[in-house]
Design an enzyme around this catalytic site. Structure first.
Site, PDB file in Angstrom:
ATOM      1  N   THR A 200       5.249   0.056  -8.153  1.00 19.69           N
ATOM      2  CA  THR A 200       4.567   1.324  -8.404  1.00 19.69           C
ATOM      3  C   THR A 200       4.886   2.267  -7.244  1.00 19.69           C
ATOM      4  O   THR A 200       5.511   1.859  -6.245  1.00 19.69           O
ATOM      5  CB  THR A 200       3.045   1.119  -8.540  1.00 19.69           C
ATOM      6  N   THR A 201       4.465   3.505  -7.374  1.00 20.29           N
ATOM      7  CA  THR A 201       4.682   4.450  -6.284  1.00 20.29           C
ATOM      8  C   THR A 201       3.930   3.987  -5.037  1.00 20.29           C
ATOM      9  O   THR A 201       2.729   3.734  -5.066  1.00 20.29           O
ATOM     10  CB  THR A 201       4.188   5.851  -6.677  1.00 20.29           C
TER      11      THR A 201
ATOM     12  N   LEU B 196      -1.144   5.548  -2.661  1.00 20.95           N
ATOM     13  CA  LEU B 196      -0.706   4.558  -3.640  1.00 20.95           C
ATOM     14  C   LEU B 196      -1.030   5.016  -5.053  1.00 20.95           C
ATOM     15  O   LEU B 196      -2.089   5.604  -5.318  1.00 20.95           O
ATOM     16  CB  LEU B 196      -1.381   3.212  -3.369  1.00 20.95           C
ATOM     17  N   CYS B 197      -0.096   4.713  -5.950  1.00 27.67           N
ATOM     18  CA  CYS B 197      -0.271   5.070  -7.352  1.00 27.67           C
ATOM     19  C   CYS B 197      -0.842   3.877  -8.108  1.00 27.67           C
ATOM     20  O   CYS B 197      -0.116   2.930  -8.453  1.00 27.67           O
ATOM     21  CB  CYS B 197       1.070   5.475  -7.955  1.00 27.67           C
ATOM     22  N   LEU B 198      -2.167   3.915  -8.335  1.00 34.36           N
ATOM     23  CA  LEU B 198      -2.855   2.856  -9.069  1.00 34.36           C
ATOM     24  C   LEU B 198      -3.758   3.507 -10.117  1.00 34.36           C
ATOM     25  O   LEU B 198      -4.068   4.707 -10.046  1.00 34.36           O
ATOM     26  CB  LEU B 198      -3.679   1.985  -8.120  1.00 34.36           C
TER      27      LEU B 198
END
Length: 287
Positions: free
Chosen positions: A121-122, A86-88
């Site tokens: 998001t991704t 996950l993109c965070l």
């Protein structure tokens, strides 16, 4: 290979989590690798994730806490794709925004908060609320198939058993409703039985009473008939009584006249009137 500072930091954080757990979050390092942590996020009540139990993984770099970990989820949830990094802001997608003061607790709290958001998001996906609720209901059973989950989170396996047992039994409200309905049906049966008993008793009493009152009415009718018959004509002998009284009055008057007029003339007059009175009285009585 992880450095000493990384190992010390992760051990310290694990002790802190055990002492002061973060609400709705549970995390344990893998028994064979301190750099790999498994976590569980609990869906908050009142949200589309209510009842959901989401299993995921954190992988820390060897130079943690100076670089951020990667995050992925295993449990289908409707918000994030599974088995995908996950993109965070607190993941290895954005090392520039990473803060070394952040910990496992703050990382997972941020992930849970972002889960309730709708920002894309991704690694994020878009699904309906109904789909998220369905996945939440199925999440714990899905996790139970994972050997690592069963080993690290035995309390959740017990919770799965408890939920299955509760689902097989009627809810308290349904039990209360069924109990109340059974009591009402029993009460209706008792009332119906008493009403039928009273009705049958009343009918029997009415039938028995009818015979008694019928006889009384019959007897009364006969008595009334007798009285009516008596009133229809003068009682026998009533005409004779009246004639005798009249004759007695005439005799008394004649006696007075006879005494006042002398015995001779009075006797002749007496015989004449007496003969006429006797003849009239004879017609009034029975022959």
């Amino acid at each position: 290979m992880a450095g000493k500072q990384c190992m010390t930091r992760l051990q310290k954080e694990y002790k802190s989590l055990l002492k002061d757990p973060v609400p709705h979050i549970t995390a344990h390092p893998s028994p064979s690798n301190l750099l790999e942590w498994h976590f569980v996020l609990e869906g908050a009540k009142g949200t589309e994730y209510d009842g959901g139990v989401y299993h995921g993984k954190l992988v820390f770099p060897a130079d943690y806490p100076f670089k951020p970990p990667s995050i992925s989820l295993f449990t289908p949830n409707g918000r994030f794709a599974t088995n995908t990094k996950l993109c965070l802001s607190m993941t290895d997608y954005h090392p520039e925004s990473w803060n070394p003061m952040w910990s496992v607790g703050t990382i997972l709290t941020g992930l849970l908060s972002f889960m309730y958001d709708t920002q894309a998001t991704t690694g994020s996906i878009t699904t309906s609320r109904a789909e998220k609720e369905r996945l939440a209901a199925e999440s714990l059973a899905f996790n139970a198939k994972n050997p690592t989950f069963r080993k690290l989170f035995p309390a959740w396996i017990e919770e799965l058993t408890r939920r299955a047992t509760a689902a097989a039994q009627p809810a308290p409200a349904q039990q209360a409703q069924a109990h109340a309905q059974a009591q009402q049906e029993q009460a209706n049966g008792e009332v119906s039985g008493q009403a039928n008993g009273h009705a049958n008793g009343d009918v029997a009493a009415a039938n028995g009473g009818g015979g008694i009152f019928g006889a009384a009415r019959q007897g009364g009718g006969e008595q009334q008939n007798g009285q009516a018959g008596g009133r229809g004509g003068a009682p026998p002998g009533r005409g004779l009584g009246n004639s005798v009284v009249t004759l007695a009055v005439v005799v008394a008057v004649l006696a007075v006249v006879w005494v006042s007029s002398g015995s001779g003339g009075g006797g002749a007059l007496w015989q004449s009137i007496f003969s006429q009175g006797a003849a009239a009285g004879g017609h009034a009585g029975p022959r």
